[in-house]
Design a protein around this motif. Structure first.
Motif, PDB file in Angstrom:
ATOM      1  N   VAL A  43       0.370  -0.756   0.147  1.00  8.07           N
ATOM      2  CA  VAL A  43       0.349  -0.653   0.062  1.00  8.07           C
ATOM      3  C   VAL A  43       1.069   1.144  -0.275  1.00  8.07           C
ATOM      4  O   VAL A  43       1.928   0.712   1.033  1.00  8.07           O
ATOM      5  N   ASP A  44       0.303   2.265  -0.278  1.00 12.17           N
ATOM      6  CA  ASP A  44       1.564   3.864  -0.947  1.00 12.17           C
ATOM      7  C   ASP A  44       1.580   4.221   0.592  1.00 12.17           C
ATOM      8  O   ASP A  44      -0.138   3.767   1.848  1.00 12.17           O
ATOM      9  N   GLU A  45       2.852   4.292   1.053  1.00  8.10           N
ATOM     10  CA  GLU A  45       3.122   5.074   1.985  1.00  8.10           C
ATOM     11  C   GLU A  45       3.308   3.285   3.372  1.00  8.10           C
ATOM     12  O   GLU A  45       3.495   3.943   4.583  1.00  8.10           O
ATOM     13  N   PHE A  78      13.131  15.830  11.096  1.00  8.74           N
ATOM     14  CA  PHE A  78      11.926  17.438  11.019  1.00  8.74           C
ATOM     15  C   PHE A  78      11.637  17.509  12.238  1.00  8.74           C
ATOM     16  O   PHE A  78      12.278  19.109  12.739  1.00  8.74           O
ATOM     17  N   THR A  79      11.543  16.549  13.813  1.00  2.90           N
ATOM     18  CA  THR A  79      11.649  16.910  15.415  1.00  2.90           C
ATOM     19  C   THR A  79      12.541  17.361  15.717  1.00  2.90           C
ATOM     20  O   THR A  79      12.585  19.187  16.148  1.00  2.90           O
ATOM     21  N   LEU A 105       4.096  23.761  14.211  1.00  2.00           N
ATOM     22  CA  LEU A 105       4.152  22.354  13.302  1.00  2.00           C
ATOM     23  C   LEU A 105       4.354  21.263  13.380  1.00  2.00           C
ATOM     24  O   LEU A 105       3.929  19.929  12.828  1.00  2.00           O
ATOM     25  N   ILE A 106       4.783  20.784  14.747  1.00  2.00           N
ATOM     26  CA  ILE A 106       4.743  19.445  15.171  1.00  2.00           C
ATOM     27  C   ILE A 106       3.438  18.353  15.181  1.00  2.00           C
ATOM     28  O   ILE A 106       3.330  17.838  15.545  1.00  2.00           O
ATOM     29  N   SER A 107       2.849  19.393  16.422  1.00  4.74           N
ATOM     30  CA  SER A 107       2.661  18.921  17.324  1.00  4.74           C
ATOM     31  C   SER A 107       0.633  19.152  17.140  1.00  4.74           C
ATOM     32  O   SER A 107      -0.548  18.379  17.210  1.00  4.74           O
ATOM     33  N   GLY A 108       0.006  20.529  15.624  1.00  2.00           N
ATOM     34  CA  GLY A 108      -1.236  20.199  15.554  1.00  2.00           C
ATOM     35  C   GLY A 108      -1.894  20.702  16.137  1.00  2.00           C
ATOM     36  O   GLY A 108      -1.891  22.795  16.923  1.00  2.00           O
ATOM     37  N   MET A 168       7.868   2.769   5.398  1.00  6.59           N
ATOM     38  CA  MET A 168       8.089   3.828   6.912  1.00  6.59           C
ATOM     39  C   MET A 168       9.449   3.766   7.086  1.00  6.59           C
ATOM     40  O   MET A 168       9.134   4.383   8.460  1.00  6.59           O
ATOM     41  N   LEU A 206       9.569   7.259   6.117  1.00  6.32           N
ATOM     42  CA  LEU A 206       8.622   8.449   6.781  1.00  6.32           C
ATOM     43  C   LEU A 206       9.294   8.625   8.240  1.00  6.32           C
ATOM     44  O   LEU A 206       9.374   9.747   9.016  1.00  6.32           O
ATOM     45  N   ILE A 207       9.233   7.352   9.382  1.00  2.27           N
ATOM     46  CA  ILE A 207       9.821   7.311  10.917  1.00  2.27           C
ATOM     47  C   ILE A 207      11.678   8.373  10.315  1.00  2.27           C
ATOM     48  O   ILE A 207      11.336   9.199  11.482  1.00  2.27           O
ATOM     49  N   ILE A 211      10.274  12.050  10.155  1.00  2.26           N
ATOM     50  CA  ILE A 211       9.641  12.909  11.088  1.00  2.26           C
ATOM     51  C   ILE A 211      10.443  13.327  12.175  1.00  2.26           C
ATOM     52  O   ILE A 211      10.809  13.893  13.225  1.00  2.26           O
TER      53      ILE A 211
END
Lengths: 468, 365
Positions: free
Chosen positions: B93-95, B111-112, B259-262, B101, B104-105, B108
């Motif tokens: 499946v996409d992503e 970025f953090t 930006l991180i938590s929303g 994964m 992505l990790i 993330i």
């Protein structure tokens, strides 16, 4: 080349090919396909029946491979048939997905929420089955994340400027930027909602054809904001105006491929239904206020409280009832090409869902309270023991840390319960209440539909609009 | 190994399905109808539309989505899923593939780290730069407007609140103290102290030389040197542009945390970070007061006594509980008291007793 205009097949593949054959000569395969390629679609079944009776009735969650909703209870197939819109999602799957998403979101300090939302949408979309084929969500977490980053970067200078202007104003005008902000946010709420819907549609496919929302988010916001003011000025009496106007604009701009949706609802019909609800609301609120004024003595203090509680539930029921009617009305007034939708959603379904959610929430709170009571007891003993020799700072930490941990557990637990047993259940009831009349004709991809937004929902995420 | 199965094929142009044969081999997926081959797609260019489920059809699409779909019936889904998963590369499946994964990790985490480093190192530098180059006249105007807004807000919030009208002697005393403090190193701003009647023992510094002093604090001051300690601290906030820095850093930190938590999930982190900034500014203002009073040779033991009284009030209000410094907007009080207590200066402030009394009773109408 033969084609079918609808639905799935149930051709036995063994008739066409020998399964798992290795290095089958290609020419033979084509020959085999030729003889079977004209199967009718209507009697095919993509979603497998379970061994027991299907159609779970009411809003009970389905077993694997069986739909929610009011299907027949005689064991006859209730899905994959013309006219059916079924939902196959299971609360167990949603709960599992919610737990994983929450765990990942906490571990990544919140950033994973974009991917969490995408995974949930993919699950929900893939369980909405129309005429035997499920919808499909192709959005990506990265697109949502980038959309949010872009909007945040745009908003920073705006917020800076508003703060600066606010700090420079004379004292009696210092509320102006805040008022302006509230008005701007109320307007942008509609822009964000429309843009988020546009993104979601652009990532929605059915049988390989992309959905699309045309129209202008700004125009939609003008309609939504303008009718909200009218509603406010009329003390809620003209509330249906906003619903009808925004729903018409959005539906009339909804496309799947080159087929456009139409909304035929009218203000008159919605107003007629709302007027009764509004009159009851006014009557209930007025009665409670009158009771408050009359029952002023200390012996009568219980009367307005009791009346208030009854009024609260009464008002909630009236709203729920009206919104369920509105959903049915919206479905009945929506057309897409040659088909017309309908819904048989009942208020009792929502009430059952809400009661079940309250029960689950109560259970969650009781479990957490018991844990706090058991483990908190040890803390209380330690804190109140002078021989433990704890400093005031250590005592402070011993209260603070468990309190933070408890909050970190309670909030996600209630969020998970809320999504699984309230939001998802209501969505499932909504979808499975729907059906359509008319024949689904061939849809064709629209060239314009290829101009799709590259990122999504930044503004909606910036305003924390929530939802699915 | 080849795996053959029938499926429905949607070309992405119409919703009409074609019955096709799909041949899955180690590298490609071949789609054929009776007229011949429709297309051959490399496995790495294919995605599963969703996670395979029991008794559910399985759908495939291209990674660069053109609407093409291959739909396998429910009874074939699990064997097709096995064939697609077990090849190399596996179709996912996409992503959701292992590679995605991992990417992505890593993204993330990266970025953090970037956001945290920006908050920790970048924001203070950027905020100082902006504050240092901010036009002084604008800062003064900002301070005056801020004073009016705070007075207006306090008036709405506190019944007993009032702006005091001290005697001229009180103003003279303030000007004398400011002159003495700035004798060896002039200040950037002209200082204007506004006395307000309030039970709260507090003082505030606003940008551009505005200071608000609450009568609750005046009441517990025992000497002009204690007053000088407080004033020097507030002047330190103004000279170091803490008002501006606070305003800019608040906005920057809030947006970066968002930006991180929303949503509101990171409110505690935001609170702790903001407290950290404020605490650093308090330390800086303390240091400024310490150095300025030392240059002017004004004793600081009286300021230490005043801090001691404030500390006692805070502790009484906390019912014996003391939160760690990271949750507080001010540095550890014991350390502040020790710093001022151990200062070597022994001189006094050059104001007479009458002027001090006028100052002390600025809000006694």
């Amino acid at each position: 080349m033969s084609t079918e205009n609808t639905g799935p097949r149930n051709d036995d593949p063994n008739k066409l090919l020998s399964e798992n054959s290795t290095s089958e000569p290609t020419a033979n395969i084509y020959d085999d396909v030729t003889s079977q390629n004209t199967a009718s679609s209507q009697d095919h079944q993509v979603y497998m029946e379970g061994p027991t009776t299907s159609g779970t009735g009411g809003n009970e969650p389905p077993h694997t491979g069986q739909p929610w909703g009011n299907g027949p209870s005689d064991g006859a197939p209730s899905h994959g048939q013309p006219g059916d819109i079924s939902y196959f999602g299971r609360w167990q799957d949603v709960l599992k997905l919610c737990c994983w998403n929450t765990l990942w979101t906490i571990l990544t300090l919140g950033i994973f929420r974009f991917w969490a939302k995408t995974r949930m949408r993919r699950y929900i979309w893939s369980n909405i089955v129309i005429d035997g084929d499920a919808l499909e969500y192709t959005g990506r977490g990265l697109e949502l994340f980038l959309g949010f980053v872009i909007v945040t970067l745009i908003l920073v200078p705006v917020i800076l400027a508003l703060n600066f202007i606010g700090s420079m104003l004379p004292a009696h005008l210092m509320m102006l930027p805040m008022i302006f902000t509230y008005i701007a946010v109320a307007f942008l709420f509609f822009v964000a909602t429309y843009r988020a819907t546009r993104y979601r549609y652009s990532r929605t496919f059915w049988r390989g054809i992309r959905a699309r929302l045309s129209g202008s988010a700004f125009k939609y916001a003008l309609i939504g904001f303008g009718t909200s003011i009218v509603t406010l000025l009329s003390l809620g009496l003209l509330a249906p105006l906003g619903f009808i106007a925004t729903t018409r604009y959005q539906t009339d701009n909804t496309w799947i491929g080159d087929t456009q949706a139409r909304f035929n609802g009218t203000f008159g019909a919605a107003f007629k239904r709302w007027l009764k609800s509004w009159a009851i609301l006014v009557l209930v609120v007025g009665s409670v206020l009158a009771l408050c004024a009359v029952a002023s003595g200390p012996s009568m203090i219980w009367l307005p409280i009791a009346a208030g509680v009854i009024a609260y539930f009464g008002v909630a029921f009236v709203f729920l009832n009206y919104n369920v009617w509105l959903f049915r009305y919206q479905a009945d007034c929506t057309e897409m090409g040659a088909i017309r939708f309908s819904s048989n959603l009942q208020t009792s379904q929502y009430i059952n869902i809400i009661l079940r959610f309250l029960g689950v929430s109560l259970l969650v709170v009781i479990v957490i309270a018991v844990l706090v009571w058991v483990f908190g007891g040890a803390y209380v003993i330690l804190l109140s023991n002078p021989t433990a020799g704890l400093t005031s700072q250590e005592k402070g930490m011993m209260i603070l840390v468990p309190a933070i941990i408890t909050l970190l557990v309670i909030a996600p637990a209630l969020n998970i319960a809320g999504f699984t047993f309230l939001v998802h259940s209501m969505l499932a009831a909504d979808i499975s209440s729907m059906g359509y009349q008319g024949e689904i004709t061939d849809l064709h991809a629209n060239a314009e539909a290829q101009n799709i937004p590259r990122t999504g929902e930044g503004l909606a995420e910036a305003f924390d609009l929530g939802g699915i | 190994m080849n795996f053959n199965v029938t499926a429905r094929y949607f070309d992405g142009k119409t919703s009409a399905a074609q019955n096709v044969t799909v041949i899955i081999d180690d590298r490609d997926v071949l789609i054929a109808d009776p007229d011949g081959e429709i297309c051959k797609i490399a496995r790495q260019d294919l995605l599963l539309c969703e996670k395979p489920e029991t008794n559910r059809p399985l759908r495939l699409r291209r990674a660069h989505d053109n609407g093409m779909r291959i739909v396998f019936d429910a009874q074939d889904a699990s064997s097709v899923a096995d064939a697609l998963r077990h090849g190399s590369p596996a179709v996912a499946v996409d992503e959701a593939s292992r590679k995605s994964m991992t990417r992505l990790i890593s993204g993330i985490v990266g970025f953090t780290v970037l956001v945290v480093l920006t908050i920790w190192l970048g924001v203070p530098v950027a905020v100082n730069l902006v504050a240092d180059h901010y036009p002084r006249q604008s800062e003064i105007a900002l301070g005056k407007a801020g004073r009016e807004q705070i007075l207006f807000a306090l008036e709405q919030l506190e019944d007993d609140f009032a702006v005091c009208t001290p005697k001229n002697a009180a103003h003279r005393a303030v000007q004398q103290i400011v002159a003495q403090l700035s004798s060896s190193k002039p200040f950037e701003y002209d200082y204007d102290v506004t006395f307000v009647r309030s039970k709260i023992p507090n003082a505030l510094a606003l940008p551009g030389g505005q200071v608000l002093l609450f009568s609750g604090l005046l009441d517990i001051m025992e000497s002009p040197e204690a007053f000088t300690g407080v004033l020097a601290h507030e002047i330190g906030h103004s000279e170091k542009h803490h008002g501006l820095r606070n305003m800019f850093s608040n906005i920057a930190v809030t947006q970066l945390i968002r930006l991180i938590s929303g949503g509101s999930a990171m409110v505690p982190a935001e609170f702790i970070l903001q407290q950290g900034y404020t605490r650093d500014m308090e330390r800086e203002a303390d240091q400024f007061a310490f150095e300025t009073m030392e240059r002017a040779n004004i004793r600081m033991t009286d300021t230490a006594v005043l801090f001691g009284k404030l500390n006692k009030t805070l502790k009484d209000g906390a019912h014996g509980l003391d939160l760690p410094e990271m949750f507080s907007s001010h540095p550890d009080m014991e350390a502040r008291i020790a710093q001022f207590e151990n200062a070597p200066s022994t001189g006094t402030v050059d104001i007479n007793g009458q002027d001090w009394q006028a100052l002390k009773s600025a809000c006694d109408d």
